[in-house]
Enzyme design. Structure first.
Site, PDB file in Angstrom:
ATOM      1  N   ASP A  81       0.786  -1.248   0.000  1.00 27.92           N
ATOM      2  CA  ASP A  81       0.000   0.000   0.000  1.00 27.92           C
ATOM      3  C   ASP A  81       0.818   1.297   0.000  1.00 27.92           C
ATOM      4  OD1 ASP A  81      -1.986  -1.896   0.264  1.00 27.92           O
ATOM      5  OD2 ASP A  81      -2.962  -0.972   1.992  1.00 27.92           O
ATOM      6  N   LYS A 136      -6.887  -4.836  -3.241  1.00 25.97           N
ATOM      7  CA  LYS A 136      -7.678  -5.323  -2.100  1.00 25.97           C
ATOM      8  C   LYS A 136      -8.641  -4.247  -1.629  1.00 25.97           C
ATOM      9  CE  LYS A 136      -4.041  -4.116   1.171  1.00 25.97           C
ATOM     10  NZ  LYS A 136      -4.786  -3.141   1.957  1.00 25.97           N
ATOM     11  N   CYS A 172      -2.246  -2.556   7.653  1.00 25.72           N
ATOM     12  CA  CYS A 172      -2.112  -3.443   6.503  1.00 25.72           C
ATOM     13  C   CYS A 172      -0.809  -4.241   6.513  1.00 25.72           C
ATOM     14  CB  CYS A 172      -2.279  -2.641   5.220  1.00 25.72           C
ATOM     15  SG  CYS A 172      -3.967  -1.973   5.106  1.00 25.72           S
TER      16      CYS A 172
END
Ligand code: ZN
Length: 212
Positions: free
Chosen positions: A11, A111, A160
């Site tokens: 991310d 995601k 995450c």
């Protein structure tokens, strides 16, 4: 084919960096080190995750009447923190951070695409309406590439990255987290997080300790 080591870049997107809609403090400090790992030949397999939400995503406070960002609600029987709108599909904040060498990455796992359920981990969604955590396919992808060890960096350390590392262990990979190439949303919990991850079998290193 010999057992391979994979780099997982979690991310690294403008919305999680200073100036973004859900900025992680000092998130930009990891960029030069992440760049180096992405350019390194020490990882035969490189993958990235990309938070990629539809505008009506259940993790956005704006989609719950009267709710404020950072409130916790119950969603499908589990706690869910509500976030400011972030990483909305197709927006500049959701891009892979443009200054990193993404051409070096073999696969990108998007995601958080199901509007009903959040997905912190690159391996599995959070708990959905069915009460389970559906896989993203990343574990299978890595196994088919003979990966036995994963090395994880990115944002955010306490969401995450943490969930991706925990699920990597659970999926049977030797798991290394590069501590100085991550940053937390809430750094006050870092000591506790570090111990919890180590207890679960995650090896924590600084980038300088990574053996080529
Ligand atoms: Zn998200």
């Amino acid at each position: 084919m010999a057992a391979a080591r994979a780099l997982i870049v979690v991310d690294v997107q403008p919305d999680f960096l200073p100036g973004g809609s859900l900025p992680v403090g000092e998130g930009d400090a990891i960029i030069p080190g992440v760049w180096e790992l992405m350019e390194s030949n020490a990882f035969p397999v490189k993958v990235a995750t990309q938070d990629w939400h539809p505008p009506e995503h259940a993790s956005f406070a704006s989609n719950h009447d009267g709710a404020e960002p950072l409130e916790t609600i119950r969603l499908h029987g589990h706690d869910q923190i509500l976030w400011p709108d972030h990483c909305v599909q197709g927006t500049p904040g959701a891009e892979l951070y443009p200054q990193l060498p993404w051409t070096r990455v073999d696969a990108v796992i998007r995601k958080g695409t199901d509007p009903r359920v959040d997905s912190y981990s690159g391996f599995r969604n959070n708990w959905g309406p069915g009460g389970d955590r559906p896989p993203t396919g990343l574990a299978g992808y890595l196994r088919e590439r003979d990966v036995e060890e994963v090395v994880i960096c990115g944002l955010a350390r306490d969401f995450c990255v943490q969930w991706t590392a925990e699920d990597a262990v659970e999926a049977g990979f030797r798991t290394t987290l590069v501590w100085d190439l991550t940053r937390s949303v809430d750094p006050s919990g870092d000591d506790e997080l570090r111990s919890a991850l180590e207890e679960q079998g995650v090896r924590i290193v600084e980038k300088a300790e990574l053996t080529p």
